[in-house]
Design a protein around this motif. Sequence first.
Motif, short mmCIF file in Angstrom:
data_model
loop_
_atom_site.label_atom_id
_atom_site.label_comp_id
_atom_site.label_asym_id
_atom_site.label_seq_id
_atom_site.Cartn_x
_atom_site.Cartn_y
_atom_site.Cartn_z
N VAL A 43 9.44 1.76 7.48
CA VAL A 43 8.61 0.78 6.79
C VAL A 43 7.27 0.74 7.50
CG1 VAL A 43 8.44 -1.57 5.94
CG2 VAL A 43 10.70 -0.55 6.30
N TRP A 44 6.21 1.03 6.76
CA TRP A 44 4.88 1.06 7.36
C TRP A 44 4.33 -0.36 7.51
CZ3 TRP A 44 2.18 5.97 4.92
CH2 TRP A 44 2.75 7.11 5.51
N PRO A 45 3.29 -0.56 8.32
CA PRO A 45 2.78 -1.91 8.59
C PRO A 45 2.40 -2.69 7.33
CG PRO A 45 1.86 -0.36 10.16
CD PRO A 45 2.60 0.46 9.15
N ASP A 46 2.03 -1.99 6.24
CA ASP A 46 1.69 -2.70 5.01
C ASP A 46 2.90 -3.03 4.16
OD1 ASP A 46 2.39 -0.21 4.09
OD2 ASP A 46 0.42 0.28 3.23
N GLY A 47 4.11 -2.73 4.66
CA GLY A 47 5.35 -3.06 3.96
C GLY A 47 5.87 -1.97 3.06
N ASP A 48 5.14 -0.87 2.87
CA ASP A 48 5.61 0.22 2.02
C ASP A 48 6.72 0.99 2.75
OD1 ASP A 48 5.83 1.95 -0.09
OD2 ASP A 48 3.96 3.03 0.29
N ILE A 49 7.74 1.38 2.00
CA ILE A 49 8.83 2.18 2.54
C ILE A 49 8.49 3.65 2.29
CG2 ILE A 49 11.28 2.77 2.38
CD1 ILE A 49 11.81 -0.11 1.52
#
Length: 605
Positions: free
Chosen positions: A285-291
């Motif tokens: 999960v990236w810092p912007d919330g995208d998986i």
Amino acid sequence: MSGGHRLFYPALPVVAEHAPHRAVYVGDAEGRCEILAWDRSAGTARQVTDRPAGTIRAAIDPTGTTIWWFDDDLGGVGTWRTCGFDRPDRSVAALPSVPPARHAGIAMATDGTTAIGLSDDGGMTLFLRSGDGRVSERAHVTGYAYLVDLDPAGQLAAIGADAATDAAVTVFTTDGGRVADIAGRADGRVWALGFAPGSGPARLLLVIEDRGGYLPATWTADDGLVRHDWCRFDTEITAGWFPDGQRLLVRQDRHARSLLHEVDLAGRTRTVVDTPTGSILDAAVWPDGDIAYVWTDSVTPPQLRSVRGLELPEHPGGQPDAGGPDAVTAPTDYRREEIRVPGPGGPIPALVAVPTDRDGPRPAVFLVHGGPFQHARDAYDPLVEVLVSTGCVVVRVNYRGSSGYGAAWRNDFSAGVGLTQLEDLAAVRAHLVAEGVVEDRRTALWGTSWGGYLTLLALGRQPELWRLGIAISPVADYVAAFEAATPAVRALDVLLFGGTPGEVPQRYARSSPITYVDQVRAPVLLAVSTGDVRCPPAPVEHYARLLAGRRVPHQVVRRRAGHEDFDAQSHLALMQTVLLFMQRHFDGVRDEGTPVALAMARPVG
């Protein structure tokens, strides 16, 4: 969901925690793996490294201003260097006073403090580099160990070791004080995965093997180890945190494919994330919330995908960074099957690719996976396509010891190291011969690393079954390889055999290919790499000399590479050499103009 872009190296880009528009990843630079800096907001990338053998290890600081990359030799010994994100052409030594060593982990705190693990034959040393560049040694662990993570405040470091020992996980303060020891055991291994993001008390995520399954656990200084028994998985998992520090993204390998799960620890819920059928090689999960995840299946090379949709940037040369050479055109006249074959330890899973242009049994190549704790999966492998195009059945067996089928299957070496796996290979072979799929006298083995080891062991232990062997970077003499190997490899050997060669010499001898070299009758191709520290070349060269003394047809290919070769042209050249070797020795006739021989001689690519 994104349609995806292919990756040259199947690992996710590393994204700056507080500047998620900046990232680094391993891309294609004229057929080599090199580090690229990716400005996601501009959709551009620039090449950071340019080394003859390629570069695969990099990190980026939380602010996205500094890139770290590991400048190592073919044996994996090297030093970390840093450069500015906007000036990748100007790098400097990150730890100028620290001698070269092997990479054993890197992690960063919110303020940019960086923990670095470096290992040598004496163990692992933990170094700390402050934001202003000061470097100090903070802890030393003897034997095999690696840095897992640094907590966001930069106060605690998690160190992993052999997951089946009392020292499976150790938590240190960054001053070098020991805070906690989390023990594993042979039937209950423990792995640390990372600290939760955020500003609260440090919370470490772990995976525990328990009663044949796997479950997440957390550790804090106040509560100690907390097991989340309600969230049990039947096959192997790994996991990471969502940015909120409360939810987990769990990647599960199950029966040659993969699943992603979103786990809410507080709410005690588990939800499957919608992904295509196939294998997921990496996920986060990236810092912007995208998986984001790396996905592949049997006909699709690895691709970068995400739930929200993302694309890799343009290559620095102006072409899309598609990730290396194009996929081999898949033959249209073959079928893929998953079978279960009765075996001495239970049903044996295998993936089989069968040409369908004519009926009747075919020559077969068994592609033997390495590890041993890996598995053949529903993932793209150009070698399968090439071999099927020659008219061969391709068989990939998930023998006992493979992951993806639960702890009992993974931990079963009941007939001995290697010997257990040979039982399963022989059982699948016998089944396919009995079913009329495979020709009894035309079966070959092809393996790399531990798969190469099994290939050599089978040629000596089961000479009546196998017509030819291809062993790339194999173990030929387990005792000699143990003496020359790294601490990490020796730790694996001790786990498998239950001791060192000095402690259990009979077990090593019984499972070593060199013990049975006098029984080898089939032609053998051996490929060694000059810088290989996992499967050292010297014992393989000795094995080849013994074959020569008995006039067994063989060929030795020597490559200037480490255990893993990240040069596409080198892979291509090796494949062509192997196919020509098979042309000469696998047809079973003197006339080299038969259809199978001509197909095997075709150039690849």
